[in-house]
Design a protein around this motif. Structure first.
Motif, PDB file in Angstrom:
ATOM      1  N   ARG A  20      28.679 -26.726   3.651  1.00 52.74           N
ATOM      2  CA  ARG A  20      27.890 -25.671   3.017  1.00 52.74           C
ATOM      3  C   ARG A  20      28.352 -24.308   3.512  1.00 52.74           C
ATOM      4  NH1 ARG A  20      24.872 -27.509  -1.353  1.00 52.74           N
ATOM      5  NH2 ARG A  20      23.862 -29.488  -0.841  1.00 52.74           N
ATOM      6  N   ARG A  21      28.493 -23.359   2.573  1.00 51.21           N
ATOM      7  CA  ARG A  21      28.940 -22.028   2.953  1.00 51.21           C
ATOM      8  C   ARG A  21      27.970 -20.943   2.485  1.00 51.21           C
ATOM      9  NH1 ARG A  21      35.242 -21.862   4.036  1.00 51.21           N
ATOM     10  NH2 ARG A  21      34.306 -20.545   5.628  1.00 51.21           N
ATOM     11  N   ASP A  22      26.891 -21.371   1.837  1.00 47.67           N
ATOM     12  CA  ASP A  22      25.860 -20.434   1.412  1.00 47.67           C
ATOM     13  C   ASP A  22      24.520 -21.167   1.426  1.00 47.67           C
ATOM     14  OD1 ASP A  22      24.609 -18.166   0.566  1.00 47.67           O
ATOM     15  OD2 ASP A  22      25.779 -17.922  -1.263  1.00 47.67           O
ATOM     16  N   VAL A  23      23.448 -20.423   1.360  1.00 43.06           N
ATOM     17  CA  VAL A  23      22.107 -21.011   1.377  1.00 43.06           C
ATOM     18  C   VAL A  23      21.929 -21.900   0.146  1.00 43.06           C
ATOM     19  CG1 VAL A  23      19.634 -20.516   1.351  1.00 43.06           C
ATOM     20  CG2 VAL A  23      21.201 -19.029   2.622  1.00 43.06           C
ATOM     21  N   TYR A  24      21.351 -23.083   0.348  1.00 44.74           N
ATOM     22  CA  TYR A  24      21.105 -24.027  -0.737  1.00 44.74           C
ATOM     23  C   TYR A  24      19.619 -24.361  -0.761  1.00 44.74           C
ATOM     24  CZ  TYR A  24      22.032 -26.995   3.382  1.00 44.74           C
ATOM     25  OH  TYR A  24      22.053 -27.541   4.644  1.00 44.74           O
ATOM     26  N   PRO A  25      19.133 -25.015  -1.821  1.00 47.13           N
ATOM     27  CA  PRO A  25      17.682 -25.160  -2.007  1.00 47.13           C
ATOM     28  C   PRO A  25      16.896 -25.624  -0.792  1.00 47.13           C
ATOM     29  CG  PRO A  25      18.803 -25.887  -3.973  1.00 47.13           C
ATOM     30  CD  PRO A  25      19.891 -25.560  -2.977  1.00 47.13           C
ATOM     31  N   LEU A  26      17.389 -26.618  -0.061  1.00 44.78           N
ATOM     32  CA  LEU A  26      16.629 -27.127   1.084  1.00 44.78           C
ATOM     33  C   LEU A  26      16.489 -26.100   2.206  1.00 44.78           C
ATOM     34  CD1 LEU A  26      17.837 -30.840   1.456  1.00 44.78           C
ATOM     35  CD2 LEU A  26      15.559 -30.032   0.795  1.00 44.78           C
TER      36      LEU A  26
END
Length: 268
Positions: A20-26
Motif C-alpha cells: 500500500r502506498r496511499d490511504v485505503y478504505p480500512l
C-alpha cells in the motif's frame, strides 16, 4: 535489484502480499474502528510534512485533545488553524513551539499540555533530522545533530511523557527502512535511527503496560528526502497518519514492540 522499479526500496520491508502506498478504505481516519474519541495525543515534528498530516488524521478521527509541537511557530499556528476546522466541538488543540533537544523546553511543553488537555495518552515521535555527510568528511557537530534530534530529542520527549503517563499509554516512534542498509552520506541518520529503535525495544521490555511501536513511514517526498531516493518517494504522508491511529487501537496489540512498515496491508 532492478532500480528502475519504483518499489525497489519498498518491497524488501513488506510482510504482506499487498503493498500500500496511499490511504485505503480500512485506514480512512473516518472509520469508526479508528476513532480517537476520548484520546489525547502529542505529536512532535509538526513543522514537517508528515507530522502535519498525522495531526490532521487525529483531528479527523475525533481526538479529544491534540498537542502539536515543532520549532517553526508560523507553521504550527497554520496547522492549528487547519485542525480547528477538522475537529469536533469540544476538542482542544494546543500548538506549542519547543526544542526537543532541550530538557527545559520539553518540560515546558508537557506543562502546557497538562494545562490544555490533561494527561497525554499517545505520544508520536515523528520529529527527525537528516543532515547528510560522509563519515570523516562531515563536520562532527553537523553529523551528530542527527543523534541530538533523533535520539536525545526523542528520548527527552518520551521521558517526560512517561512521567505523566501513570504507567499506561502508547508511544509510536518513527524509524526508517534505511537502518537495514548502508546508504553513503546517511551514516548519522541511519545510526541514530537504529539507536532509537534499541531504546524503544528496551522501553517495551521494561514497561510492559506502555504500548510501544516503531513505524517506517515509507519513502515520502519531504524536505528530508535525499536526491537519490526521490524517484522512489511515492508514499502518502496520510498513510503514516492512519497507521498511528491504528496502532493506538487494541487491534494492534500483536505488533507491540516491533517495527512495522506503513506499506504493509493492515488487517482489522
Amino acid at each position: 535489484m532492478d532500480y528502475s522499479d519504483p518499489n525497489a526500496f519498498t518491497l524488501p520491508y513488506q510482510l504482506t502480499k499487498q503493498v500500500r502506498r496511499d490511504v485505503y478504505p480500512l485506514l480512512e481516519p473516518t472509520q469508526p474502528e479508528l476513532s480517537a474519541k476520548g484520546k489525547t495525543v502529542l505529536i512532535t515534528g509538526v513543522s514537517g510534512g508528515i507530522g502535519k498530516v498525522i495531526a490532521e488524521s487525529w483531528a479527523t478521527a475525533g481526538a479529544s485533545g491534540i498537542v502539536i509541537t515543532g520549532r517553526n511557530v508560523d507553521v504550527l499556528e497554520s496547522v492549528a488553524t487547519r485542525l480547528q476546522s477538522l475537529v469536533p466541538p469540544g476538542t482542544k488543540v494546543l500548538a506549542q513551539a519547543a526544542d526537543i533537544t532541550s530538557e527545559d523546553s520539553v518540560a515546558a511543553l508537557f506543562a502546557a499540555a497538562k494545562e490544555a488537555v490533561g494527561k497525554v495518552d499517545v505520544l508520536i515521535n515523528s520529529a527527525g533530522s537528516l543532515e547528510g555527510g560522509a563519515v570523516g568528511g562531515a563536520d562532527p557537530t553537523k553529523f551528530f545533530n542527527d543523534f541530538q534530534v533523533n535520539v536525545l530529542g526523542s528520548y527527552l520527549v518520551t521521558h517526560h511523557f512517561l512521567a505523566q503517563a501513570d504507567g499506561v499509554g502508547t508511544v509510536v516512534s518513527f524509524t526508517t527502512g534505511a537502518i537495514a542498509n548502508v546508504f553513503p552520506g546517511m551514516g548519522g541518520y541511519t545510526a541514530s535511527k537504529l539507536a532509537l529503535v534499541r531504546i524503544m525495544e528496551n522501553l517495551h521490555v521494561e514497561q510492559p503496560n506502555i504500548r510501544v511501536f516503531m513505524l517506517i513511514p515509507g519513502i515520502v517526498q519531504t524536505g528530508m528526502t535525499v536526491d537519490s531516493l526521490k524517484p522512489y518517494a511515492k508514499d502518502s504522508p496520510g498513510l503514516s497518519g492512519s497507521w498511528t491511529l491504528f496502532l493506538s487501537t487494541p487491534r494492534a496489540e500483536w505488533m507491540r514492540g516491533g517495527i512495522v512498515s506503513v506499506n504493509c496491508e493492515s488487517a482489522f
